[in-house]
Design a protein around this motif. Structure first.
Motif, PDB file in Angstrom:
ATOM      1  N   ILE A 236       2.552   9.402  -5.663  1.00 49.42           N
ATOM      2  CA  ILE A 236       2.912  10.763  -5.232  1.00 49.42           C
ATOM      3  C   ILE A 236       4.222  11.192  -5.891  1.00 49.42           C
ATOM      4  CG2 ILE A 236       3.647  12.155  -3.259  1.00 49.42           C
ATOM      5  CD1 ILE A 236       1.656  10.567  -1.560  1.00 49.42           C
ATOM      6  N   PHE A 237       5.197  10.277  -5.914  1.00 51.28           N
ATOM      7  CA  PHE A 237       6.515  10.667  -6.400  1.00 51.28           C
ATOM      8  C   PHE A 237       6.514  10.929  -7.907  1.00 51.28           C
ATOM      9  CE2 PHE A 237      10.970   9.913  -7.591  1.00 51.28           C
ATOM     10  CZ  PHE A 237      11.536  10.875  -6.791  1.00 51.28           C
ATOM     11  N   VAL A 238       5.890  10.028  -8.655  1.00 50.56           N
ATOM     12  CA  VAL A 238       5.850  10.223 -10.116  1.00 50.56           C
ATOM     13  C   VAL A 238       5.034  11.475 -10.444  1.00 50.56           C
ATOM     14  CG1 VAL A 238       5.057   9.245 -12.289  1.00 50.56           C
ATOM     15  CG2 VAL A 238       6.253   7.804 -10.654  1.00 50.56           C
TER      16      VAL A 238
ATOM     17  N   GLY B 297       0.826  -1.217   0.000  1.00 46.21           N
ATOM     18  CA  GLY B 297       0.000   0.000   0.000  1.00 46.21           C
ATOM     19  C   GLY B 297       0.850   1.253   0.000  1.00 46.21           C
ATOM     20  N   LEU B 298       1.885   1.244   0.862  1.00 50.71           N
ATOM     21  CA  LEU B 298       2.791   2.390   0.946  1.00 50.71           C
ATOM     22  C   LEU B 298       3.529   2.575  -0.363  1.00 50.71           C
ATOM     23  CD1 LEU B 298       4.055   4.582   2.634  1.00 50.71           C
ATOM     24  CD2 LEU B 298       5.676   2.932   3.512  1.00 50.71           C
ATOM     25  N   PHE B 299       3.967   1.450  -0.962  1.00 53.71           N
ATOM     26  CA  PHE B 299       4.660   1.503  -2.252  1.00 53.71           C
ATOM     27  C   PHE B 299       3.770   2.158  -3.302  1.00 53.71           C
ATOM     28  CE2 PHE B 299       5.677  -0.541  -6.349  1.00 53.71           C
ATOM     29  CZ  PHE B 299       6.967  -0.087  -6.482  1.00 53.71           C
ATOM     30  N   PHE B 300       2.496   1.749  -3.294  1.00 52.39           N
ATOM     31  CA  PHE B 300       1.515   2.280  -4.236  1.00 52.39           C
ATOM     32  C   PHE B 300       1.414   3.803  -4.095  1.00 52.39           C
ATOM     33  CE2 PHE B 300      -2.966   3.580  -4.563  1.00 52.39           C
ATOM     34  CZ  PHE B 300      -3.209   3.311  -5.891  1.00 52.39           C
ATOM     35  N   TRP B 301       1.206   4.269  -2.852  1.00 52.36           N
ATOM     36  CA  TRP B 301       1.065   5.715  -2.633  1.00 52.36           C
ATOM     37  C   TRP B 301       2.345   6.450  -2.994  1.00 52.36           C
ATOM     38  CZ3 TRP B 301      -3.479   7.417  -2.706  1.00 52.36           C
ATOM     39  CH2 TRP B 301      -4.540   6.753  -2.077  1.00 52.36           C
ATOM     40  N   GLN B 302       3.467   5.882  -2.571  1.00 51.94           N
ATOM     41  CA  GLN B 302       4.755   6.539  -2.812  1.00 51.94           C
ATOM     42  C   GLN B 302       4.993   6.726  -4.301  1.00 51.94           C
ATOM     43  OE1 GLN B 302       7.383   7.950  -1.680  1.00 51.94           O
ATOM     44  NE2 GLN B 302       9.006   7.475  -3.137  1.00 51.94           N
ATOM     45  N   VAL B 303       4.725   5.666  -5.095  1.00 52.94           N
ATOM     46  CA  VAL B 303       4.983   5.774  -6.543  1.00 52.94           C
ATOM     47  C   VAL B 303       4.058   6.813  -7.151  1.00 52.94           C
ATOM     48  CG1 VAL B 303       4.806   4.549  -8.722  1.00 52.94           C
ATOM     49  CG2 VAL B 303       5.968   3.483  -6.812  1.00 52.94           C
TER      50      VAL B 303
ATOM     51  N   LEU C 153       4.751  14.020  -8.536  1.00 55.14           N
ATOM     52  CA  LEU C 153       5.590  15.156  -8.150  1.00 55.14           C
ATOM     53  C   LEU C 153       6.611  15.459  -9.230  1.00 55.14           C
ATOM     54  CD1 LEU C 153       6.291  17.110  -5.819  1.00 55.14           C
ATOM     55  CD2 LEU C 153       7.956  15.442  -5.073  1.00 55.14           C
TER      56      LEU C 153
END
Lengths: 166, 384
Positions: free
Chosen positions: A19-21, A11-17, A23
Protein backbone atom coordinates in the motif's frame (compact mmCIF):
# COMPACT_ATOMS: atom_id res chain seq x y z
CA UNK A 1 12.76 -7.30 23.10
CA UNK A 2 11.15 -10.70 22.71
CA UNK A 3 7.76 -9.03 23.02
CA UNK A 4 8.74 -6.50 20.35
CA UNK A 5 9.87 -9.18 17.91
CA UNK A 6 6.68 -11.11 18.59
CA UNK A 7 4.70 -8.07 17.55
CA UNK A 8 6.14 -8.26 14.06
CA UNK A 9 3.51 -9.58 11.69
CA UNK A 10 4.64 -10.58 8.22
CA UNK A 11 1.19 -10.31 6.63
CA UNK A 12 0.74 -6.76 7.88
CA UNK A 13 4.25 -5.88 6.71
CA UNK A 14 3.39 -7.26 3.27
CA UNK A 15 0.21 -5.17 2.97
CA UNK A 16 1.83 -2.07 4.41
CA UNK A 17 4.74 -2.16 1.94
CA UNK A 18 2.42 -2.76 -1.01
CA UNK A 19 0.00 0.00 0.00
CA UNK A 20 2.72 2.45 0.98
CA UNK A 21 4.96 1.99 -2.06
CA UNK A 22 1.88 2.08 -4.29
CA UNK A 23 0.81 5.28 -2.54
CA UNK A 24 4.22 6.87 -3.08
CA UNK A 25 4.19 6.03 -6.79
CA UNK A 26 0.58 7.10 -7.32
CA UNK A 27 0.97 10.34 -5.38
CA UNK A 28 4.24 11.08 -7.17
CA UNK A 29 2.48 10.92 -10.51
CA UNK A 30 -0.89 12.44 -9.63
CA UNK A 31 -0.14 14.76 -6.74
CA UNK A 32 3.39 15.69 -5.71
CA UNK A 33 4.76 16.42 -9.15
CA UNK A 34 1.88 18.67 -10.26
CA UNK A 35 1.66 20.32 -6.82
CA UNK A 36 5.38 21.07 -6.58
CA UNK A 37 5.46 22.18 -10.21
CA UNK A 38 2.53 24.51 -9.65
CA UNK A 39 4.03 25.90 -6.43
CA UNK A 40 7.40 26.40 -8.08
CA UNK A 41 5.81 28.02 -11.09
CA UNK A 42 3.79 30.34 -8.91
CA UNK A 43 6.81 31.29 -6.84
CA UNK A 44 8.81 31.89 -10.00
CA UNK A 45 5.93 34.00 -11.32
CA UNK A 46 5.85 36.09 -8.16
CA UNK A 47 9.61 36.49 -8.25
CA UNK A 48 9.50 37.52 -11.89
CA UNK A 49 6.67 39.97 -11.27
CA UNK A 50 8.54 41.57 -8.37
CA UNK A 51 11.70 41.75 -10.44
CA UNK A 52 9.94 43.32 -13.41
CA UNK A 53 8.20 45.82 -11.12
CA UNK A 54 11.57 46.74 -9.66
CA UNK A 55 13.01 47.07 -13.15
CA UNK A 56 10.12 49.26 -14.24
CA UNK A 57 10.65 51.46 -11.21
CA UNK A 58 14.34 51.78 -11.99
CA UNK A 59 13.59 52.54 -15.61
CA UNK A 60 11.12 55.19 -14.54
CA UNK A 61 13.74 56.73 -12.28
CA UNK A 62 16.25 56.68 -15.09
CA UNK A 63 13.72 58.25 -17.40
CA UNK A 64 12.97 61.00 -14.90
CA UNK A 65 16.65 61.60 -14.35
CA UNK A 66 17.12 61.77 -18.10
CA UNK A 67 14.28 64.23 -18.44
CA UNK A 68 15.71 66.40 -15.71
CA UNK A 69 19.11 66.26 -17.33
CA UNK A 70 17.73 67.16 -20.73
CA UNK A 71 15.73 69.99 -19.22
CA UNK A 72 18.82 71.31 -17.45
CA UNK A 73 20.83 71.04 -20.60
CA UNK A 74 18.19 72.89 -22.58
CA UNK A 75 18.04 75.62 -19.97
CA UNK A 76 21.81 75.98 -19.96
CA UNK A 77 21.84 76.07 -23.74
CA UNK A 78 19.19 78.75 -23.82
CA UNK A 79 21.12 80.78 -21.27
CA UNK A 80 24.27 80.38 -23.28
CA UNK A 81 22.49 81.40 -26.46
CA UNK A 82 21.01 84.46 -24.83
CA UNK A 83 24.36 85.44 -23.45
CA UNK A 84 26.00 84.95 -26.81
CA UNK A 85 23.34 86.98 -28.52
CA UNK A 86 23.80 89.80 -26.03
CA UNK A 87 27.52 89.71 -26.46
CA UNK A 88 27.13 89.68 -30.20
CA UNK A 89 24.78 92.64 -30.08
CA UNK A 90 27.20 94.62 -27.94
CA UNK A 91 30.07 93.68 -30.17
CA UNK A 92 28.16 94.66 -33.23
CA UNK A 93 27.26 98.00 -31.75
CA UNK A 94 30.83 98.58 -30.70
CA UNK A 95 32.13 97.49 -34.06
CA UNK A 96 29.81 99.71 -36.01
CA UNK A 97 30.65 102.57 -33.69
CA UNK A 98 34.33 102.07 -34.28
CA UNK A 99 33.83 101.70 -37.98
CA UNK A 100 31.76 104.84 -38.15
CA UNK A 101 34.38 106.70 -36.21
CA UNK A 102 37.11 105.42 -38.48
CA UNK A 103 35.07 106.28 -41.52
CA UNK A 104 34.42 109.76 -40.21
CA UNK A 105 38.05 110.21 -39.39
CA UNK A 106 38.98 109.05 -42.82
CA UNK A 107 36.45 111.37 -44.41
CA UNK A 108 37.74 114.26 -42.35
CA UNK A 109 41.27 113.45 -43.40
CA UNK A 110 40.19 113.22 -47.01
CA UNK A 111 38.27 116.44 -46.74
CA UNK A 112 41.26 118.12 -45.21
CA UNK A 113 43.48 116.81 -47.95
CA UNK A 114 40.95 117.96 -50.55
CA UNK A 115 40.75 121.36 -48.90
CA UNK A 116 44.51 121.56 -48.77
CA UNK A 117 44.87 120.62 -52.42
CA UNK A 118 42.03 122.99 -53.37
CA UNK A 119 43.70 125.69 -51.41
CA UNK A 120 47.00 124.97 -53.02
CA UNK A 121 45.36 124.97 -56.43
CA UNK A 122 43.57 128.20 -55.59
CA UNK A 123 46.80 129.69 -54.37
CA UNK A 124 48.56 128.58 -57.55
CA UNK A 125 45.71 130.00 -59.56
CA UNK A 126 45.81 133.15 -57.53
CA UNK A 127 49.56 133.44 -57.93
CA UNK A 128 49.34 132.93 -61.68
CA UNK A 129 46.46 135.42 -61.80
CA UNK A 130 48.38 137.82 -59.68
CA UNK A 131 51.45 137.42 -61.83
CA UNK A 132 49.37 137.85 -65.00
CA UNK A 133 47.63 140.78 -63.40
CA UNK A 134 50.81 142.31 -62.22
CA UNK A 135 52.32 141.77 -65.64
CA UNK A 136 49.35 143.43 -67.29
CA UNK A 137 49.45 146.18 -64.70
CA UNK A 138 53.10 146.53 -65.21
CA UNK A 139 52.52 146.62 -68.93
CA UNK A 140 49.83 149.25 -68.55
CA UNK A 141 51.89 151.20 -66.16
CA UNK A 142 54.86 150.93 -68.23
CA UNK A 143 52.86 152.12 -71.15
CA UNK A 144 51.41 155.00 -69.15
CA UNK A 145 54.30 155.87 -66.95
CA UNK A 146 56.70 155.76 -69.66
CA UNK A 147 55.17 158.99 -70.63
CA UNK A 148 55.23 160.57 -67.23
CA UNK A 149 58.22 159.60 -65.25
CA UNK A 150 57.14 160.92 -61.95
CA UNK A 151 53.72 159.58 -61.91
CA UNK A 152 55.19 156.34 -63.15
CA UNK A 153 57.36 155.99 -60.13
CA UNK A 154 54.57 156.94 -57.87
CA UNK A 155 52.34 154.37 -59.38
CA UNK A 156 54.87 151.62 -59.13
CA UNK A 157 55.47 152.44 -55.54
CA UNK A 158 51.81 152.51 -54.84
CA UNK A 159 51.20 149.25 -56.55
CA UNK A 160 54.08 147.55 -54.96
CA UNK A 161 52.81 148.80 -51.68
CA UNK A 162 49.49 147.23 -52.48
CA UNK A 163 51.08 144.00 -53.48
CA UNK A 164 53.07 143.82 -50.31
CA UNK A 165 49.97 144.32 -48.34
CA UNK A 166 48.34 141.50 -50.02
CA UNK B 1 23.06 30.74 10.30
CA UNK B 2 21.44 27.53 9.13
CA UNK B 3 24.08 25.45 10.88
CA UNK B 4 23.70 27.25 14.20
CA UNK B 5 19.93 27.21 13.97
CA UNK B 6 19.49 23.52 13.28
CA UNK B 7 20.85 21.94 16.48
CA UNK B 8 18.93 24.44 18.60
CA UNK B 9 15.70 23.61 16.86
CA UNK B 10 16.55 19.94 17.09
CA UNK B 11 17.13 20.12 20.84
CA UNK B 12 13.81 21.91 21.25
CA UNK B 13 12.05 19.31 19.15
CA UNK B 14 13.75 16.49 21.05
CA UNK B 15 12.71 18.02 24.36
CA UNK B 16 9.09 18.30 23.35
CA UNK B 17 9.30 14.83 21.85
CA UNK B 18 10.37 13.48 25.24
CA UNK B 19 7.36 15.03 27.00
CA UNK B 20 4.92 12.19 26.38
CA UNK B 21 7.57 9.68 27.36
CA UNK B 22 8.05 11.48 30.65
CA UNK B 23 4.32 11.55 31.15
CA UNK B 24 4.31 7.88 30.42
CA UNK B 25 7.06 7.20 32.91
CA UNK B 26 5.20 9.09 35.62
CA UNK B 27 1.88 7.46 35.12
CA UNK B 28 3.45 4.04 34.81
CA UNK B 29 3.83 4.11 38.56
CA UNK B 30 0.09 4.44 38.87
CA UNK B 31 -0.36 1.80 36.24
CA UNK B 32 2.03 -0.47 38.12
CA UNK B 33 0.00 0.10 41.28
CA UNK B 34 -3.13 -0.82 39.46
CA UNK B 35 -1.43 -3.80 37.96
CA UNK B 36 -0.27 -5.16 41.29
CA UNK B 37 -3.70 -4.66 42.76
CA UNK B 38 -5.18 -6.44 39.81
CA UNK B 39 -2.65 -9.20 40.24
CA UNK B 40 -3.64 -9.59 43.89
CA UNK B 41 -7.29 -9.62 43.18
CA UNK B 42 -7.01 -11.73 40.09
CA UNK B 43 -4.66 -14.26 41.68
CA UNK B 44 -7.46 -16.60 42.58
CA UNK B 45 -8.88 -16.50 39.09
CA UNK B 46 -5.63 -17.73 37.56
CA UNK B 47 -3.40 -16.03 35.05
CA UNK B 48 -5.01 -17.34 31.88
CA UNK B 49 -8.53 -16.28 32.64
CA UNK B 50 -10.18 -15.81 29.27
CA UNK B 51 -12.85 -13.40 30.52
CA UNK B 52 -11.73 -10.81 33.06
CA UNK B 53 -14.58 -9.94 35.34
CA UNK B 54 -13.66 -6.94 37.49
CA UNK B 55 -13.52 -3.41 36.03
CA UNK B 56 -9.78 -2.90 36.44
CA UNK B 57 -8.71 -6.06 34.67
CA UNK B 58 -11.39 -5.49 32.03
CA UNK B 59 -9.93 -2.07 31.30
CA UNK B 60 -6.44 -3.51 31.27
CA UNK B 61 -7.50 -6.21 28.83
CA UNK B 62 -9.30 -3.65 26.68
CA UNK B 63 -6.20 -1.44 26.48
CA UNK B 64 -4.05 -4.49 25.79
CA UNK B 65 -6.30 -5.43 22.90
CA UNK B 66 -6.59 -1.92 21.59
CA UNK B 67 -2.87 -1.45 21.01
CA UNK B 68 -2.68 -4.73 19.09
CA UNK B 69 -3.90 -5.43 15.60
CA UNK B 70 -7.26 -7.16 15.33
CA UNK B 71 -9.06 -9.30 12.79
CA UNK B 72 -12.37 -7.48 13.13
CA UNK B 73 -13.31 -3.84 13.36
CA UNK B 74 -15.08 -3.46 16.68
CA UNK B 75 -16.23 0.04 17.53
CA UNK B 76 -17.74 -0.82 20.87
CA UNK B 77 -19.11 -3.80 22.76
CA UNK B 78 -21.78 -4.49 25.32
CA UNK B 79 -20.43 -6.77 28.02
CA UNK B 80 -23.79 -7.63 29.55
CA UNK B 81 -25.38 -8.89 26.36
CA UNK B 82 -22.05 -9.94 24.84
CA UNK B 83 -22.91 -7.98 21.72
CA UNK B 84 -20.19 -6.40 19.55
CA UNK B 85 -20.83 -3.34 17.41
CA UNK B 86 -18.58 -3.28 14.36
CA UNK B 87 -17.94 -5.37 11.29
CA UNK B 88 -15.91 -8.47 10.53
CA UNK B 89 -12.95 -8.36 8.17
CA UNK B 90 -11.71 -10.96 5.67
CA UNK B 91 -9.17 -13.48 6.90
CA UNK B 92 -6.62 -14.61 4.32
CA UNK B 93 -4.30 -17.42 5.38
CA UNK B 94 -1.66 -19.21 3.36
CA UNK B 95 -1.73 -22.73 4.76
CA UNK B 96 -1.35 -25.40 2.08
CA UNK B 97 -3.25 -23.14 -0.30
CA UNK B 98 -5.14 -19.96 0.21
CA UNK B 99 -7.78 -20.04 2.96
CA UNK B 100 -10.17 -17.09 2.79
CA UNK B 101 -13.07 -16.66 5.19
CA UNK B 102 -14.76 -13.95 7.22
CA UNK B 103 -13.46 -13.19 10.69
CA UNK B 104 -17.05 -13.49 11.96
CA UNK B 105 -16.30 -17.23 12.08
CA UNK B 106 -14.07 -16.60 15.08
CA UNK B 107 -16.96 -14.88 16.92
CA UNK B 108 -14.47 -12.39 18.47
CA UNK B 109 -12.10 -15.13 19.62
CA UNK B 110 -14.82 -17.26 21.21
CA UNK B 111 -15.09 -19.83 18.43
CA UNK B 112 -12.89 -22.08 16.34
CA UNK B 113 -12.95 -21.25 12.63
CA UNK B 114 -12.95 -24.05 10.11
CA UNK B 115 -11.84 -23.67 6.50
CA UNK B 116 -11.34 -26.58 4.07
CA UNK B 117 -10.82 -29.01 6.92
CA UNK B 118 -8.29 -26.80 8.74
CA UNK B 119 -9.10 -25.39 12.16
CA UNK B 120 -7.90 -21.99 13.39
CA UNK B 121 -8.22 -20.10 16.60
CA UNK B 122 -7.41 -16.53 17.69
CA UNK B 123 -5.20 -16.44 20.74
CA UNK B 124 -6.59 -14.24 23.43
CA UNK B 125 -3.25 -12.71 24.46
CA UNK B 126 -1.60 -11.65 21.24
CA UNK B 127 -4.63 -11.60 18.94
CA UNK B 128 -2.89 -13.83 16.40
CA UNK B 129 -4.26 -16.78 14.48
CA UNK B 130 -2.94 -20.25 15.39
CA UNK B 131 -3.60 -23.56 13.76
CA UNK B 132 -5.50 -25.95 15.96
CA UNK B 133 -7.62 -29.08 15.85
CA UNK B 134 -11.39 -29.48 15.95
CA UNK B 135 -11.42 -29.17 19.77
CA UNK B 136 -9.34 -25.96 19.73
CA UNK B 137 -6.43 -27.36 21.74
CA UNK B 138 -3.74 -24.79 22.46
CA UNK B 139 -0.42 -25.95 23.91
CA UNK B 140 1.49 -23.27 25.73
CA UNK B 141 5.16 -22.87 26.42
CA UNK B 142 5.69 -23.26 30.16
CA UNK B 143 8.20 -20.43 30.52
CA UNK B 144 6.86 -17.66 28.28
CA UNK B 145 3.19 -18.59 28.14
CA UNK B 146 3.22 -18.26 24.35
CA UNK B 147 1.27 -20.86 22.37
CA UNK B 148 3.52 -23.39 20.62
CA UNK B 149 0.92 -24.17 17.95
CA UNK B 150 1.85 -23.66 14.29
CA UNK B 151 1.29 -20.14 13.05
CA UNK B 152 0.12 -20.08 9.44
CA UNK B 153 1.19 -17.17 7.17
CA UNK B 154 -1.47 -14.59 7.88
CA UNK B 155 -2.25 -12.12 5.06
CA UNK B 156 -5.58 -11.08 6.57
CA UNK B 157 -7.06 -7.67 5.93
CA UNK B 158 -6.83 -6.65 9.56
CA UNK B 159 -7.99 -3.46 11.24
CA UNK B 160 -4.57 -1.88 10.68
CA UNK B 161 -4.58 -2.82 6.99
CA UNK B 162 -8.02 -1.19 6.66
CA UNK B 163 -6.69 1.90 8.47
CA UNK B 164 -3.62 2.33 6.28
CA UNK B 165 -5.68 1.67 3.20
CA UNK B 166 -8.21 4.32 4.27
CA UNK B 167 -5.40 6.75 5.01
CA UNK B 168 -3.89 6.02 1.60
CA UNK B 169 -7.23 6.58 -0.15
CA UNK B 170 -7.83 9.79 1.77
CA UNK B 171 -4.35 11.07 0.93
CA UNK B 172 -4.75 10.17 -2.70
CA UNK B 173 -8.10 11.92 -2.92
CA UNK B 174 -6.91 15.02 -1.04
CA UNK B 175 -3.66 15.54 -2.87
CA UNK B 176 -4.80 14.63 -6.34
CA UNK B 177 -7.71 17.08 -5.95
CA UNK B 178 -5.21 19.68 -4.72
CA UNK B 179 -3.03 18.99 -7.76
CA UNK B 180 -6.01 19.33 -10.08
CA UNK B 181 -7.18 22.55 -8.48
CA UNK B 182 -3.95 24.27 -9.56
CA UNK B 183 -4.70 23.64 -13.21
CA UNK B 184 -8.35 24.65 -12.80
CA UNK B 185 -7.77 27.76 -10.75
CA UNK B 186 -4.83 29.27 -12.59
CA UNK B 187 -2.00 28.22 -10.27
CA UNK B 188 -3.80 28.95 -6.99
CA UNK B 189 -4.96 26.09 -4.81
CA UNK B 190 -8.64 25.73 -4.02
CA UNK B 191 -10.81 23.24 -2.21
CA UNK B 192 -10.03 21.20 0.88
CA UNK B 193 -6.53 20.28 -0.28
CA UNK B 194 -5.32 23.86 0.10
CA UNK B 195 -5.15 23.37 3.87
CA UNK B 196 -2.20 21.08 3.22
CA UNK B 197 -0.40 23.29 0.72
CA UNK B 198 1.53 25.21 3.42
CA UNK B 199 2.64 21.87 4.90
CA UNK B 200 3.85 20.70 1.48
CA UNK B 201 5.79 23.93 1.04
CA UNK B 202 7.09 23.66 4.62
CA UNK B 203 8.41 20.13 4.00
CA UNK B 204 10.13 21.36 0.87
CA UNK B 205 11.62 24.57 2.30
CA UNK B 206 12.34 23.64 5.91
CA UNK B 207 12.93 19.89 5.79
CA UNK B 208 14.11 18.79 2.36
CA UNK B 209 16.19 21.70 1.08
CA UNK B 210 18.17 22.50 4.28
CA UNK B 211 18.93 18.83 5.03
CA UNK B 212 19.48 17.39 1.57
CA UNK B 213 20.57 20.42 -0.39
CA UNK B 214 19.25 22.31 -3.38
CA UNK B 215 20.91 19.95 -5.84
CA UNK B 216 19.54 16.56 -4.79
CA UNK B 217 16.36 17.26 -2.84
CA UNK B 218 13.94 16.79 -5.74
CA UNK B 219 14.29 13.03 -6.05
CA UNK B 220 13.43 12.53 -2.36
CA UNK B 221 10.46 14.89 -2.24
CA UNK B 222 7.83 12.28 -3.13
CA UNK B 223 8.98 9.95 -0.39
CA UNK B 224 9.32 12.67 2.24
CA UNK B 225 5.92 14.19 1.52
CA UNK B 226 4.20 10.80 1.41
CA UNK B 227 5.77 9.60 4.65
CA UNK B 228 5.01 12.85 6.46
CA UNK B 229 1.34 12.89 5.59
CA UNK B 230 1.00 9.12 5.97
CA UNK B 231 2.34 9.20 9.54
CA UNK B 232 0.43 12.37 10.34
CA UNK B 233 -2.89 11.00 9.10
CA UNK B 234 -2.44 7.67 10.88
CA UNK B 235 -1.43 9.46 14.09
CA UNK B 236 -4.56 11.60 13.89
CA UNK B 237 -6.65 8.51 13.05
CA UNK B 238 -5.29 6.98 16.22
CA UNK B 239 -6.70 9.88 18.25
CA UNK B 240 -10.22 9.39 16.93
CA UNK B 241 -12.53 7.16 18.95
CA UNK B 242 -12.41 4.53 16.18
CA UNK B 243 -9.74 2.70 18.14
CA UNK B 244 -7.11 2.56 15.43
CA UNK B 245 -3.47 2.18 16.41
CA UNK B 246 -1.46 1.95 13.18
CA UNK B 247 1.63 4.06 13.86
CA UNK B 248 1.83 2.48 17.31
CA UNK B 249 2.28 -0.86 15.60
CA UNK B 250 5.84 -2.07 15.30
CA UNK B 251 5.30 -3.69 11.91
CA UNK B 252 4.17 -0.39 10.37
CA UNK B 253 7.03 1.64 11.82
CA UNK B 254 9.43 -1.13 10.83
CA UNK B 255 8.28 -1.01 7.22
CA UNK B 256 8.56 2.80 7.15
CA UNK B 257 12.02 2.72 8.70
CA UNK B 258 13.26 0.00 6.37
CA UNK B 259 12.17 2.08 3.38
CA UNK B 260 14.20 5.02 4.68
CA UNK B 261 17.09 2.62 5.25
CA UNK B 262 16.85 1.21 1.71
CA UNK B 263 16.51 4.59 0.03
CA UNK B 264 19.43 6.02 2.05
CA UNK B 265 21.78 3.20 1.19
CA UNK B 266 20.69 2.62 -2.39
CA UNK B 267 21.06 6.27 -3.37
CA UNK B 268 24.26 6.85 -1.36
CA UNK B 269 27.30 8.14 -3.21
CA UNK B 270 30.98 7.23 -2.92
CA UNK B 271 31.60 9.80 -0.18
CA UNK B 272 29.01 8.22 2.09
CA UNK B 273 30.58 4.76 1.92
CA UNK B 274 34.02 6.34 2.15
CA UNK B 275 33.03 7.94 5.43
CA UNK B 276 31.78 4.64 6.77
CA UNK B 277 34.58 2.25 5.84
CA UNK B 278 37.59 4.55 5.58
CA UNK B 279 36.92 7.74 7.52
CA UNK B 280 39.02 10.52 6.02
CA UNK B 281 40.91 12.95 8.24
CA UNK B 282 41.68 10.57 11.13
CA UNK B 283 44.78 8.41 11.77
CA UNK B 284 44.83 5.01 10.05
CA UNK B 285 44.41 2.78 13.17
CA UNK B 286 41.41 4.89 14.17
CA UNK B 287 39.85 4.26 10.78
CA UNK B 288 39.85 0.53 11.44
CA UNK B 289 38.15 1.06 14.80
CA UNK B 290 35.67 3.55 13.36
CA UNK B 291 34.55 1.38 10.45
CA UNK B 292 32.48 -1.15 12.49
CA UNK B 293 31.05 1.67 14.63
CA UNK B 294 30.00 3.59 11.55
CA UNK B 295 28.60 0.44 9.98
CA UNK B 296 26.59 -0.19 13.12
CA UNK B 297 25.32 3.38 12.87
CA UNK B 298 23.89 2.61 9.45
CA UNK B 299 21.54 0.12 11.08
CA UNK B 300 20.95 2.00 14.32
CA UNK B 301 19.65 5.10 12.52
CA UNK B 302 16.57 3.42 10.97
CA UNK B 303 16.16 1.29 14.09
CA UNK B 304 15.88 4.45 16.20
CA UNK B 305 13.37 5.82 13.69
CA UNK B 306 11.28 2.68 14.09
CA UNK B 307 11.39 2.62 17.89
CA UNK B 308 10.86 6.37 18.32
CA UNK B 309 7.62 6.52 16.37
CA UNK B 310 6.35 3.22 17.76
CA UNK B 311 7.14 4.06 21.39
CA UNK B 312 5.70 7.58 21.23
CA UNK B 313 2.38 6.58 19.74
CA UNK B 314 2.12 3.32 21.69
CA UNK B 315 2.85 5.08 24.98
CA UNK B 316 0.45 7.88 24.14
CA UNK B 317 -2.36 5.43 23.52
CA UNK B 318 -1.70 3.47 26.71
CA UNK B 319 -1.54 6.58 28.89
CA UNK B 320 -4.59 8.17 27.34
CA UNK B 321 -6.67 5.01 27.60
CA UNK B 322 -5.50 4.35 31.16
CA UNK B 323 -6.62 7.80 32.20
CA UNK B 324 -9.93 7.39 30.41
CA UNK B 325 -10.23 4.00 32.16
CA UNK B 326 -9.64 5.69 35.52
CA UNK B 327 -12.96 7.49 35.06
CA UNK B 328 -14.75 4.16 35.30
CA UNK B 329 -12.64 3.00 38.21
CA UNK B 330 -13.19 6.14 40.32
CA UNK B 331 -16.90 6.37 39.56
CA UNK B 332 -17.07 9.57 41.62
CA UNK B 333 -17.77 13.15 40.69
CA UNK B 334 -14.38 14.43 41.70
CA UNK B 335 -12.11 11.63 40.52
CA UNK B 336 -13.86 11.02 37.24
CA UNK B 337 -14.04 14.67 36.29
CA UNK B 338 -10.37 15.08 37.24
CA UNK B 339 -9.35 12.24 34.98
CA UNK B 340 -11.62 13.65 32.28
CA UNK B 341 -9.72 16.94 32.50
CA UNK B 342 -6.43 15.12 32.48
CA UNK B 343 -7.37 13.02 29.46
CA UNK B 344 -8.57 16.16 27.68
CA UNK B 345 -5.23 17.88 28.25
CA UNK B 346 -3.39 14.73 27.23
CA UNK B 347 -5.44 14.49 24.04
CA UNK B 348 -4.31 17.97 23.10
CA UNK B 349 -0.73 16.97 23.85
CA UNK B 350 -1.21 13.87 21.69
CA UNK B 351 -2.29 16.05 18.76
CA UNK B 352 0.99 17.91 19.14
CA UNK B 353 2.82 14.59 19.32
CA UNK B 354 1.02 13.41 16.19
CA UNK B 355 2.40 16.35 14.22
CA UNK B 356 5.77 16.26 15.95
CA UNK B 357 6.45 12.57 15.34
CA UNK B 358 5.49 12.89 11.68
CA UNK B 359 7.84 15.88 11.44
CA UNK B 360 10.69 14.14 13.27
CA UNK B 361 10.43 10.99 11.16
CA UNK B 362 10.44 13.08 7.98
CA UNK B 363 13.21 15.37 9.14
CA UNK B 364 15.49 12.54 10.23
CA UNK B 365 14.82 10.68 6.98
CA UNK B 366 15.79 13.85 5.10
CA UNK B 367 18.89 14.16 7.28
CA UNK B 368 19.95 10.60 6.44
CA UNK B 369 19.28 11.17 2.73
CA UNK B 370 21.30 14.35 2.98
CA UNK B 371 24.26 12.51 4.46
CA UNK B 372 23.97 9.90 1.71
CA UNK B 373 24.26 12.41 -1.14
CA UNK B 374 26.45 15.01 0.55
CA UNK B 375 29.53 16.03 -1.38
CA UNK B 376 32.31 16.47 1.14
CA UNK B 377 35.04 19.07 0.85
CA UNK B 378 37.81 17.91 3.10
CA UNK B 379 40.03 20.92 2.50
CA UNK B 380 37.31 23.18 3.84
CA UNK B 381 36.38 20.89 6.70
CA UNK B 382 39.94 21.08 7.98
CA UNK B 383 39.50 24.80 8.62
CA UNK B 384 36.37 24.53 10.70
Amino acid sequence: MDKLINQFEFGLFFWQVIIFVGLILLLKKFAWKPILDAVNEREQGIKDALLSAENARKEMENLQADNQRILNEARAERDAMLKEAREMKEKMIADSKNEAQAQGQKMIVQAKAAIESEKNAAMAELKSQVSTLSLSIAEKLLKEELSNKESQTKLVEKMLGDVKLN
Amino acid sequence: MVISNKPLRFILVALVACLPVMAFANSEKDAAHTQTEVAHEGASEGHHAAEPTDVKSKIKAFIGHHVLDSHDFTLTQDDETGKYYGFPLPVIIWDNGLQIFSSSKFNHGHAIAESNGNYYVINHHDGKIYKTDAEGTITEDEKTGHPTNVRPLDFSITKTVISIFTAALLMFWLFSSLAKSYAKNGGIASGIGRIFEPLVVYIRDEVAIPNIGEKHYKKYMSYLLTIFFFILFLNIFGLTPLGINATGNLTITFSLAILTFLITNLTANKNYWGHIFWMPGVPKPMRIILAPIELLGVFIKPFSLMIRLYANIFAGHIVLMSIIGLMFIFKSWIGSSLSFGLSFVLSILEILVAFLQAYIFTMLSALYFGSAVEEHHHEEEGHH
